[in-house]
Design a protein around this motif. Structure first.
Motif, PDB file in Angstrom:
ATOM      1  N   ASP A 151      43.628  21.973  64.183  1.00  0.00           N
ATOM      2  CA  ASP A 151      44.544  21.424  63.178  1.00  0.00           C
ATOM      3  C   ASP A 151      45.996  21.796  63.501  1.00  0.00           C
ATOM      4  O   ASP A 151      46.909  20.975  63.349  1.00  0.00           O
ATOM      5  CB  ASP A 151      44.179  21.945  61.783  1.00  0.00           C
ATOM      6  N   LEU A 152      46.197  23.026  63.946  1.00  0.00           N
ATOM      7  CA  LEU A 152      47.540  23.443  64.336  1.00  0.00           C
ATOM      8  C   LEU A 152      48.026  22.636  65.542  1.00  0.00           C
ATOM      9  O   LEU A 152      49.208  22.274  65.619  1.00  0.00           O
ATOM     10  CB  LEU A 152      47.560  24.940  64.661  1.00  0.00           C
ATOM     11  N   GLU A 153      47.122  22.345  66.472  1.00  0.00           N
ATOM     12  CA  GLU A 153      47.488  21.537  67.630  1.00  0.00           C
ATOM     13  C   GLU A 153      47.845  20.119  67.213  1.00  0.00           C
ATOM     14  O   GLU A 153      48.796  19.528  67.732  1.00  0.00           O
ATOM     15  CB  GLU A 153      46.328  21.523  68.632  1.00  0.00           C
ATOM     16  N   LEU A 154      47.096  19.568  66.271  1.00  0.00           N
ATOM     17  CA  LEU A 154      47.408  18.227  65.795  1.00  0.00           C
ATOM     18  C   LEU A 154      48.801  18.176  65.164  1.00  0.00           C
ATOM     19  O   LEU A 154      49.519  17.182  65.297  1.00  0.00           O
ATOM     20  CB  LEU A 154      46.346  17.755  64.805  1.00  0.00           C
ATOM     21  N   GLU A 155      49.198  19.265  64.499  1.00  0.00           N
ATOM     22  CA  GLU A 155      50.564  19.338  63.975  1.00  0.00           C
ATOM     23  C   GLU A 155      51.576  19.335  65.124  1.00  0.00           C
ATOM     24  O   GLU A 155      52.622  18.679  65.045  1.00  0.00           O
ATOM     25  CB  GLU A 155      50.744  20.601  63.134  1.00  0.00           C
ATOM     26  N   LYS A 156      51.253  20.066  66.189  1.00  0.00           N
ATOM     27  CA  LYS A 156      52.138  20.108  67.354  1.00  0.00           C
ATOM     28  C   LYS A 156      52.249  18.729  67.995  1.00  0.00           C
ATOM     29  O   LYS A 156      53.338  18.299  68.410  1.00  0.00           O
ATOM     30  CB  LYS A 156      51.628  21.120  68.373  1.00  0.00           C
ATOM     31  N   VAL A 157      51.127  18.044  68.113  1.00  0.00           N
ATOM     32  CA  VAL A 157      51.134  16.706  68.711  1.00  0.00           C
ATOM     33  C   VAL A 157      51.991  15.756  67.881  1.00  0.00           C
ATOM     34  O   VAL A 157      52.766  14.956  68.422  1.00  0.00           O
ATOM     35  CB  VAL A 157      49.697  16.171  68.867  1.00  0.00           C
ATOM     36  N   GLU A 158      51.861  15.857  66.548  1.00  0.00           N
ATOM     37  CA  GLU A 158      52.691  15.012  65.673  1.00  0.00           C
ATOM     38  C   GLU A 158      54.174  15.318  65.887  1.00  0.00           C
ATOM     39  O   GLU A 158      55.011  14.406  65.891  1.00  0.00           O
ATOM     40  CB  GLU A 158      52.318  15.228  64.206  1.00  0.00           C
ATOM     41  N   ALA A 159      54.500  16.599  66.075  1.00  0.00           N
ATOM     42  CA  ALA A 159      55.902  16.975  66.301  1.00  0.00           C
ATOM     43  C   ALA A 159      56.402  16.423  67.632  1.00  0.00           C
ATOM     44  O   ALA A 159      57.571  15.993  67.737  1.00  0.00           O
ATOM     45  CB  ALA A 159      56.041  18.499  66.268  1.00  0.00           C
ATOM     46  N   ILE A 160      55.531  16.436  68.651  1.00  0.00           N
ATOM     47  CA  ILE A 160      55.913  15.884  69.949  1.00  0.00           C
ATOM     48  C   ILE A 160      56.164  14.384  69.829  1.00  0.00           C
ATOM     49  O   ILE A 160      57.158  13.855  70.343  1.00  0.00           O
ATOM     50  CB  ILE A 160      54.827  16.179  71.000  1.00  0.00           C
ATOM     51  N   ILE A 161      55.255  13.682  69.137  1.00  0.00           N
ATOM     52  CA  ILE A 161      55.413  12.233  68.966  1.00  0.00           C
ATOM     53  C   ILE A 161      56.690  11.925  68.183  1.00  0.00           C
ATOM     54  O   ILE A 161      57.440  10.997  68.520  1.00  0.00           O
ATOM     55  CB  ILE A 161      54.175  11.643  68.256  1.00  0.00           C
ATOM     56  N   GLU A 162      56.965  12.723  67.153  1.00  0.00           N
ATOM     57  CA  GLU A 162      58.185  12.525  66.373  1.00  0.00           C
ATOM     58  C   GLU A 162      59.428  12.724  67.231  1.00  0.00           C
ATOM     59  O   GLU A 162      60.401  11.971  67.140  1.00  0.00           O
ATOM     60  CB  GLU A 162      58.215  13.483  65.181  1.00  0.00           C
ATOM     61  N   LYS A 163      59.384  13.758  68.085  1.00  0.00           N
ATOM     62  CA  LYS A 163      60.523  13.997  68.976  1.00  0.00           C
ATOM     63  C   LYS A 163      60.732  12.824  69.930  1.00  0.00           C
ATOM     64  O   LYS A 163      61.868  12.378  70.158  1.00  0.00           O
ATOM     65  CB  LYS A 163      60.314  15.276  69.792  1.00  0.00           C
ATOM     66  N   VAL A 164      59.624  12.327  70.493  1.00  0.00           N
ATOM     67  CA  VAL A 164      59.738  11.181  71.394  1.00  0.00           C
ATOM     68  C   VAL A 164      60.344   9.989  70.663  1.00  0.00           C
ATOM     69  O   VAL A 164      61.228   9.299  71.179  1.00  0.00           O
ATOM     70  CB  VAL A 164      58.356  10.818  71.982  1.00  0.00           C
ATOM     71  N   ASN A 165      59.884   9.754  69.447  1.00  0.00           N
ATOM     72  CA  ASN A 165      60.409   8.630  68.664  1.00  0.00           C
ATOM     73  C   ASN A 165      61.900   8.764  68.399  1.00  0.00           C
ATOM     74  O   ASN A 165      62.627   7.759  68.339  1.00  0.00           O
ATOM     75  CB  ASN A 165      59.670   8.515  67.329  1.00  0.00           C
ATOM     76  N   ASN A 166      62.361  10.020  68.240  1.00  0.00           N
ATOM     77  CA  ASN A 166      63.771  10.252  67.915  1.00  0.00           C
ATOM     78  C   ASN A 166      64.655  10.394  69.145  1.00  0.00           C
ATOM     79  O   ASN A 166      65.878  10.468  69.016  1.00  0.00           O
ATOM     80  CB  ASN A 166      63.908  11.506  67.047  1.00  0.00           C
ATOM     81  N   ASP A 167      64.046  10.456  70.322  1.00  0.00           N
ATOM     82  CA  ASP A 167      64.837  10.578  71.549  1.00  0.00           C
ATOM     83  C   ASP A 167      65.696   9.324  71.745  1.00  0.00           C
ATOM     84  O   ASP A 167      65.297   8.219  71.344  1.00  0.00           O
ATOM     85  CB  ASP A 167      63.926  10.771  72.762  1.00  0.00           C
ATOM     86  N   PRO A 168      66.856   9.458  72.395  1.00  0.00           N
ATOM     87  CA  PRO A 168      67.776   8.317  72.511  1.00  0.00           C
ATOM     88  C   PRO A 168      67.398   7.298  73.591  1.00  0.00           C
ATOM     89  O   PRO A 168      68.049   6.256  73.677  1.00  0.00           O
ATOM     90  CB  PRO A 168      69.104   9.003  72.865  1.00  0.00           C
ATOM     91  N   GLU A 169      66.365   7.574  74.404  1.00  0.00           N
ATOM     92  CA  GLU A 169      66.018   6.650  75.476  1.00  0.00           C
ATOM     93  C   GLU A 169      65.537   5.308  74.923  1.00  0.00           C
ATOM     94  O   GLU A 169      65.130   5.185  73.773  1.00  0.00           O
ATOM     95  CB  GLU A 169      64.911   7.245  76.374  1.00  0.00           C
TER      96      GLU A 169
END
Length: 856
Positions: free
Chosen positions: A366-384
């Motif tokens: 469950d903690l890893e799934l939170e990390k994965v969500e944070a990674i996906i959110e970061k990718v979504n917010n990246d300027p590329e």
């Protein structure tokens, strides 16, 4: 208890409120925590203490880390019935006594300042792999995206068409798998250049027509240095080796109507595998039919859980886009009255802790799934651009899906060797094998019991199906061991698709201060020496060498050997003064006698691995260490015995292999030549020299040709960014060319027999150091006598304090290579007697008149 409450309170604050500690303060506190163990303290601070992206340290010692992890697991527990409290979890983690998170979970749980995965390892590769440049490049990009989040990666190359196959592009025919091995290897090294150590496993089926080229790829110096390689061997091939029958290779390997088919001499290819492993410790072997037959997850192969490769150390076979997190139980801590006649294993406590450890493992998903969500959110917010972000985002979405549907875990053990010794059982004996298998059986049953309990409370993994698993050998062993458990599992399901492993626990065992994994003790006692000043207060001079230098010899004790000494009435400080004969007598009385890594017969080790493997639903990481003089025939026997014993894989390491055995594609210079080659070879031998420069820790990589320095790279050690085991003193410097230009990498073999590469040592230090390094290396390569170069370097007067420090470092490193008997430069006088009679001995200036030694 008040200190524990204080630490707990600190970790409930935000990162901005957390106190920042200096590296020195954290090491000092951790050293006290580890009872004076410098190595454990420095490794913990460098690898596991809470840090932000700028390297600031927010934890003083492991006690704060354990509260950090306990608080996070307790937070997840609150989402489920009968939650564990933070205090309960902390009690299991405290002092690394019972439950030990490994790698990613230890560094990442509760760290919201770095966006990284908690998973230790991943496998990638499409369910329907594309044999095209597009598919191959996609895997390359996914590999890099995972490695930058600090995950080890494995993938299989069996889908790539073999050499000479027609392709519909301007090349006309395929180049086969080897060029792509090099591509993936280079990508791993590129990630490592930014301070991260990439770890990669490349595998191929023995059925693939390019298998032999794959097996030979790493035998050329400087090739595929960024990957471990393993061959997936099926039962049919092994039977052909035994009987002398021909074996059929084909492409595609699983097709009923292959485009390409050839019969080969199985015994000839087998001898090639054995020879290369004997010579260089690679390739490793994966007994693929055994892996697939035993794999519980492969009961769901058609739903995306078909195993295709393993992680870099081989202990977790995985399907594409699945990942695993690791947790280990410290077996030594379950021995009551260790090293006494009353010693016994606390089975009840062990069972209770296995149940809880599996709950913790599920919480970490469950903690890893939170990390994965944070990674996906970061990718979504990246300027590329969206087009650029697509691959990374889709990668993590697939990983998230696999984690949700399978909830795979990696619960394992460590300290097997110390557990056996504490019980008075000799490692490698039949009694040890029987006992170890029994403990592993108990672990497997209780882990599955815990998963069933969680399924009742939390729900099963979504695709669980009792009927699919009915013929699985591992599940049926669980059924035979505990019919009631199997009946309940059939009714309520199981929380996790697969859950057990035995991973290498190298740095983790430094924290537990025990033997690693299922390995025996390396040595209970070994001796080190250090040079001392005889005039210092309280110094112990063991002997004075022929040039007048004073040395202290001292023993280094395995932690649990000290425990044995104390329990059995020895004065440890007195034992430290024993001569070698007395020490041998003491060791002979201990349970570590004839039970070290050099003592244990390979047959016993393979037999133990095979017996324990029956109760591990993933796999076991273990290396069979062999003496230098072992024959290739015996290596072949090791492999065959491993297959017959039910092992899922095996790696051998012959003492002394890999050092100086790889064949260069360039012409080598003659060994007795006094001249350097006109052109730098792709690879040169390297000596690693560590020293203190003022109060700083420095390191030098000195390239050697014909027993003299050829080039030098040196600067300040950064153990966090560039960790190299302090036992490593030799290796190779590899010149690498790619589309970015050229660089120099340091390559060494660790104690497990794996080749490791430190990328870009030519650029890892201050840029000014590199410019001066090129200058000094140029002088070295033109054959100027070493003592003259040392005099040249020492005479430099530079305006920069940092460059003057670098100059001192180069001077100290090169002095070691001045031939004994070389006179000091003219006019250099002895500081004691004033005579101009100074000569070099082992890098030190020695006065032949009065015996004064001047090392600097």
């Amino acid at each position: 208890m008040e200190a524990a409450k204080s630490a707990k309170a600190k970790l409930e604050t935000t990162p901005d409120e957390l106190k920042v500690y200096s590296y020195q303060d954290s090491v000092a506190s951790a050293k006290e925590y580890f009872r004076g163990d410098d190595l454990a303290a420095t490794v913990w601070v460098s690898k596991y203490a809470l840090k932000d992206s700028f390297g600031k340290i927010y934890e003083l010692n492991p006690d704060q880390m354990h509260w950090r992890i306990a608080n996070e697991i307790a937070r997840i527990e609150k989402n489920y019935p009968n939650p564990l409290t933070a205090v309960k979890v902390y009690e299991l983690l405290k002092d690394f006594k019972y439950v030990i998170p490994q790698g990613g979970p230890m560094t990442g749980i509760g760290n919201n300042m770095q966006i990284a995965s908690l998973s230790n390892c991943f496998v990638i590769g499409q369910d329907n792999p594309a044999d095209s440049y597009g598919g191959i490049i996609r895997i390359d990009e996914e590999q890099v995206q995972l490695m930058k989040r600090r995950g080890g990666v494995g993938h299989d190359l069996s889908h790539i068409r073999p050499t000479g196959s027609p392709v519909l592009n301007s090349a006309l025919t395929s180049t086969g798998v080897v060029p792509f091995m090099e591509r993936y290897s280079n990508s791993t090294r590129e990630v490592a250049q930014d301070g991260r150590r990439g770890a990669l496993m490349l595998s191929i089926s023995i059925k693939h027509p390019d298998a032999e080229r794959f097996i030979d790829a790493k035998m050329e110096t400087g090739k595929v240095t960024g990957a471990n390689v393993s061959v997936k061997i099926d039962d049919e091939f092994m039977k052909c080796v035994q009987t002398g029958r021909k074996y059929v290779q084909q492409y595609p390997i699983n097709s009923t109507t292959p485009k390409y088919r050839v019969e080969i001499d199985a015994q000839k290819l087998w001898k090639k595998i054995v020879h290369n492993a004997w010579k260089s410790a690679e390739p490793g072997i994966l007994f693929w039919d055994t892996i697939l037959r035993e794999s519980v997850a492969d009961c769901y192969a058609d739903l995306g859980y078909r195993t295709v490769s393993t992680n870099p150390c081989g202990e977790i076979p995985l399907c594409p886009y699945d990942s695993c997190r690791l947790l280990a139980l410290n077996l030594y801590s379950y021995v009551e009255n260790p090293f006494t006649p009353k010693a016994k294993f606390d089975y009840d406590l062990f069972k209770r802790h296995v149940i809880i450890a599996m709950r913790m493992m599920d919480d970490i998903i469950d903690l890893e799934l939170e990390k994965v969500e944070a990674i996906i959110e970061k990718v979504n917010n990246d300027p590329e651009d969206e087009e650029i972000k697509f691959v990374e985002r889709h990668l993590w979405e697939k990983i998230r899906e696999k984690a949700i549907n399978g909830r795979r875990t990696g619960l394992g053990i460590t300290a097997e060797g110390d557990m056996l010794a504490a019980l008075g059982i000799r490692y490698g004996s039949d009694e040890a094998i029987d006992f170890s298998e029994n403990i592993q059986r108990m672990l497997a049953v209780e882990a599955y019991r815990s998963s069933v309990i969680m399924s009742r409370e939390r729900g099963s993994f979504p695709i669980y199906d009792t009927k699919r698993e009915m013929k699985n050998p591992f599940v049926n062993r669980i059924k035979e061991a505990d019919p009631a458990l199997y009946k309940e599992m059939s009714e309520v399901g199981r929380r996790n698709i697969s859950m057990l492993t035995i991973a290498p626990t190298g740095t983790t065992s430094l924290m537990t201060q025990t033997t690693s994994g299922i390995e025996p003790v390396f040595l209970p006692v070994y001796k080190r020496r250090r040079k001392v000043n005889p005039n210092d207060k309280d110094v112990v001079v063991t002997f004075v060498d022929e040039v007048g230098d004073s040395w202290e010899e001292y023993y280094v004790f395995h932690h649990k050997f000290i425990t044995w000494l104390e329990i059995n009435g020895y004065d440890v400080e007195a034992v430290k003064q024993y001569d070698p004969e007395q020490m041998d007598e003491v060791i002979a009385k201990s349970p570590y006698h004839k039970a070290t890594s050099n003592d244990v017969d390979w047959v016993s080790k393979v037999k133990m691995q095979g017996r324990m493997q029956k109760w591990v639903d993933h796999s076991i990481s273990v290396t069979v260490n062999l003496p230098a003089d072992i024959t290739e025939e015996m290596v072949s026997k090791v492999y065959k015995t491993a297959w017959e014993s039910g092992c899922k894989g095996v790696t051998v390491y012959r003492d002394g292999s890999r050092a100086g055995v790889l064949v260069s594609s360039k012409k080598e210079t003659k060994e007795n030549s006094a001249e350097f080659p006109n052109k730098r070879p792709n690879s040169v031998d390297c000596e690693v020299i560590r020293f203190k420069n003022n109060d700083e820790q420095w390191i030098a990589f000195v390239g050697i040709i014909n027993n003299r320095p050829y080039e030098i790279f040196t600067g300040i050690v950064d153990e966090e960014v560039r960790p190299i085991p302090k036992t490593i003193t030799k290796g190779k410097i590899i010149k690498v060319k790619d589309d970015k230009g050229s660089r120099y990498d340091f390559q060494y073999v660790d104690k497990y027999g794996y080749t490791n590469t430190l990328g870009g040592i030519s650029h890892m230090f201050n840029k000014e150091y590199w410019n001066y390094a090129k200058l000094i290396s140029g002088v070295l390569r033109n054959g100027m006598p070493i003592n003259d170069i040392v005099n040249l370097v020492s005479s430099l007067r530079l305006d920069s304090d940092t460059i003057n420090s670098w100059r001192n470092g180069v001077e100290r490193a090169l002095k070691r290579f001045i031939p004994n008997g070389t006179k000091a430069k003219l006019g250099t006088k002895c500081p004691e007697c004033g005579a101009e009679t100074l000569i070099y001995q082992e890098g030190c200036l020695i006065c032949t008149s009065c015996g004064t030694s001047k090392c600097g």
